[in-house]
Design a protein around this motif. Structure first.
Motif, PDB file in Angstrom:
ATOM      1  N   GLY A  96       0.789  -1.226   0.000  1.00 53.74           N
ATOM      2  CA  GLY A  96       0.000   0.000   0.000  1.00 53.74           C
ATOM      3  C   GLY A  96       0.818   1.272   0.000  1.00 53.74           C
ATOM      4  O   GLY A  96       0.267   2.360  -0.168  1.00 53.74           O
ATOM      5  N   ARG A  97       2.140   1.153   0.166  1.00 49.35           N
ATOM      6  CA  ARG A  97       2.998   2.348   0.147  1.00 49.35           C
ATOM      7  C   ARG A  97       3.422   2.675  -1.283  1.00 49.35           C
ATOM      8  O   ARG A  97       3.524   1.790  -2.123  1.00 49.35           O
ATOM      9  N   THR A  98       3.693   3.959  -1.526  1.00 52.47           N
ATOM     10  CA  THR A  98       4.315   4.317  -2.802  1.00 52.47           C
ATOM     11  C   THR A  98       5.799   4.006  -2.713  1.00 52.47           C
ATOM     12  O   THR A  98       6.354   3.846  -1.618  1.00 52.47           O
ATOM     13  N   VAL A  99       6.462   3.929  -3.865  1.00 49.56           N
ATOM     14  CA  VAL A  99       7.905   3.673  -3.879  1.00 49.56           C
ATOM     15  C   VAL A  99       8.640   4.796  -3.151  1.00 49.56           C
ATOM     16  O   VAL A  99       9.592   4.556  -2.407  1.00 49.56           O
ATOM     17  N   ARG A 100       8.190   6.023  -3.331  1.00 49.25           N
ATOM     18  CA  ARG A 100       8.836   7.169  -2.665  1.00 49.25           C
ATOM     19  C   ARG A 100       8.709   7.049  -1.143  1.00 49.25           C
ATOM     20  O   ARG A 100       9.673   7.258  -0.408  1.00 49.25           O
ATOM     21  N   GLU A 101       7.515   6.716  -0.669  1.00 52.23           N
ATOM     22  CA  GLU A 101       7.314   6.520   0.781  1.00 52.23           C
ATOM     23  C   GLU A 101       8.190   5.373   1.292  1.00 52.23           C
ATOM     24  O   GLU A 101       8.790   5.465   2.366  1.00 52.23           O
ATOM     25  N   PHE A 102       8.242   4.327   0.505  1.00 47.62           N
ATOM     26  CA  PHE A 102       9.026   3.153   0.880  1.00 47.62           C
ATOM     27  C   PHE A 102      10.506   3.497   1.044  1.00 47.62           C
ATOM     28  O   PHE A 102      11.121   3.191   2.065  1.00 47.62           O
ATOM     29  N   ILE A 103      11.077   4.154   0.038  1.00 51.55           N
ATOM     30  CA  ILE A 103      12.502   4.501   0.066  1.00 51.55           C
ATOM     31  C   ILE A 103      12.808   5.426   1.235  1.00 51.55           C
ATOM     32  O   ILE A 103      13.808   5.256   1.948  1.00 51.55           O
ATOM     33  N   THR A 104      11.952   6.413   1.470  1.00 52.67           N
ATOM     34  CA  THR A 104      12.166   7.359   2.572  1.00 52.67           C
ATOM     35  C   THR A 104      12.179   6.636   3.917  1.00 52.67           C
ATOM     36  O   THR A 104      13.072   6.842   4.754  1.00 52.67           O
ATOM     37  N   ALA A 105      11.187   5.774   4.116  1.00 53.64           N
ATOM     38  CA  ALA A 105      11.077   5.068   5.396  1.00 53.64           C
ATOM     39  C   ALA A 105      12.231   4.097   5.602  1.00 53.64           C
ATOM     40  O   ALA A 105      12.809   4.019   6.688  1.00 53.64           O
ATOM     41  N   VAL A 106      12.590   3.355   4.553  1.00 51.93           N
ATOM     42  CA  VAL A 106      13.619   2.321   4.695  1.00 51.93           C
ATOM     43  C   VAL A 106      15.013   2.922   4.885  1.00 51.93           C
ATOM     44  O   VAL A 106      15.825   2.385   5.641  1.00 51.93           O
ATOM     45  N   LEU A 107      15.297   4.034   4.227  1.00 52.78           N
ATOM     46  CA  LEU A 107      16.642   4.621   4.325  1.00 52.78           C
ATOM     47  C   LEU A 107      16.783   5.605   5.484  1.00 52.78           C
ATOM     48  O   LEU A 107      17.764   5.556   6.229  1.00 52.78           O
ATOM     49  N   ILE A 108      15.832   6.509   5.628  1.00 46.08           N
ATOM     50  CA  ILE A 108      16.007   7.636   6.554  1.00 46.08           C
ATOM     51  C   ILE A 108      15.704   7.269   8.005  1.00 46.08           C
ATOM     52  O   ILE A 108      16.483   7.590   8.915  1.00 46.08           O
ATOM     53  N   VAL A 109      14.592   6.581   8.245  1.00 43.95           N
ATOM     54  CA  VAL A 109      14.172   6.312   9.631  1.00 43.95           C
ATOM     55  C   VAL A 109      15.181   5.435  10.381  1.00 43.95           C
ATOM     56  O   VAL A 109      15.647   5.807  11.469  1.00 43.95           O
ATOM     57  N   PRO A 110      15.577   4.270   9.845  1.00 46.47           N
ATOM     58  CA  PRO A 110      16.543   3.452  10.579  1.00 46.47           C
ATOM     59  C   PRO A 110      17.906   4.131  10.748  1.00 46.47           C
ATOM     60  O   PRO A 110      18.555   3.972  11.782  1.00 46.47           O
TER      61      PRO A 110
END
Length: 397
Positions: free
Chosen positions: A236-250
């Motif tokens: 349900g996530r967009t690719v942009r949301e996915f990349i932001t969450a996977v790279l930036i948050v951790p």
């Protein structure tokens, strides 16, 4: 947990050379120590995980294929992805995951045993390490038997709460150092990411091979495991949301964790505070507990840390078993329970074998296991990038 104290101190003091060949125990060494730690633990590992996770999620949710490694290669292999070529991909993913997990479980057993010896006086020899692995493997099996909601999810939530509690306690106790260390670490990371990425003409070739190459291999070996989990929670996530969450948050969380623990450890060495400050890095698995000794409530912090290492241990084993089971079952998430139990026991057995074979050089043996399994999977990762691009191009039509 294992490296957040030992690694910055090792780089700062030149325990195993210094990054970029700078002089040890200097201000420049302090900056590079934290920059190099984040170079290993920041964006790079999460980029590797992101490639696998995005590929799995795209072909499973956008293309309706099974949530399995072989599905990613359908644009390249076609229907052969369901034959022997797909079997090879899945087997390499399983081997990489098994040895990557075994490396982490072995390191966790060493640190837990050192903490138990430090707090309770029980000798942290091979016997205790094997007992720790056996007990945790049994608890992981119980968690696996209870399933995602009743076992894995509960253990993971406890894991995060205890980790957050330990982080807050240590940050508050050493607030004079920790709050200043966070922006310093971030600046050091951004400043040194390009020099540390360049493999040519380095004075620190032994350091690069001993640390950076091992870390890249370790992250690659963990990528099927972590990638599968990220994919399963990303529908349900967009690719942009996915990349932001996977790279930036951790990466942000890791900057804070490493700054608090690594910053305090280096400060103790600089000011010769406690055992770590007086003797430097003597015993890698014991480093965190020696740092706690110099802090108020040191014994309490050590007990919390031992519990946390064990809970991390259980979380890695049970969730890893579920992922491996899913891969070997062709993407099914409801495979027979006995298969999950088998993989949980297998992870513990490989960790024990690597520790036993390694003896006094157990860490080197664990590292070798991760590197040897990651090498063939590196080729799979590169092909994965090509296949993902081929799949995404079809979206334009």
């Amino acid at each position: 947990m294992f490296w957040s104290v030992a690694e910055p101190v090792a780089y700062f003091t030149g325990w195993y050379e210094t990054p970029l060949g700078v002089e040890a125990n200097t201000e420049q060494a302090k900056e590079l120590a934290m920059g190099a730690v984040m170079f290993h633990w920041g964006l790079h590992p999460w980029a590797i995980y992101g490639v696998v996770a995005l590929s799995l999620a795209f072909f499973a949710y956008n293309k309706g294929l099974p949530l399995s490694m072989r599905s990613i290669f359908y644009p390249i292999l076609g229907d052969r992805a369901w034959g022997w070529a797909g079997h090879v991909v899945d087997i390499l993913a399983v081997l990489a995951t098994l040895f990557g997990l075994a490396t982490s479980l072995g390191l966790g057993a060493q640190q837990a045993a050192s903490g138990i010896q430090h707090v309770f006086g029980v000798e942290a020899g091979m016997t205790l390490q094997v007992i720790v692995i056996a007990v945790v493997t049994l608890l992981a099996v119980v968690s696996v038997l209870r399933g995602i909601d009743g076992g894995v999810k509960v253990i993971s939530n406890i894991n995060m709460i205890v980790a957050f509690l330990l982080l807050i306690l240590v940050a508050i106790i050493g607030y004079a150092v920790t709050f200043a260390a966070i922006p310093d670490t971030l600046f050091a990371y951004l400043k040194n990411i390009i020099p540390l990425s360049n493999p040519h003409g380095r004075e620190d070739e032994a350091w690069m091979h001993g640390w950076t190459v091992f870390y890249w291999a370790w992250w690659i070996s963990w990528s099927p495991f972590v990638g599968m989990f990220i994919a399963r929670v990303s529908k349900g996530r967009t690719v942009r949301e996915f990349i932001t969450a996977v790279l930036i948050v951790p990466t942000t969380v890791t900057v804070i964790w490493m700054s608090v623990f690594g910053g305090l450890a280096i400060d103790q060495v600089v000011n010769q505070v406690g055992t770590l400050g007086a003797n430097g890095l003597r015993d890698v698995p014991l480093a965190m507990f020696e740092m706690f000794d110099a802090l108020p409530m040191g014994t309490l912090l050590s007990i919390i840390a031992v519990v946390l290492v064990l809970v991390f241990f259980i979380t890695s084993s049970d969730s890893g078993s579920l992922v491996i089971d899913s891969i070997t079952a062709g993407g099914k998430v409801d495979a027979p329970v006995i298969q999950r139990v088998f993989w949980a026991f297998m992870e513990g057995a490989i960790a024990v074998a690597l520790l036993w074979i390694g003896g006094t050089e157990a860490i080197a043996a664990l590292q070798a296991g991760a590197i040897s399994s990651a090498l063939p999977f590196t080729v799979i990762l590169l092909m994965m990038c090509v296949s993902l691009l081929m799949g995404m191009k079809t979206e334009r039509y």
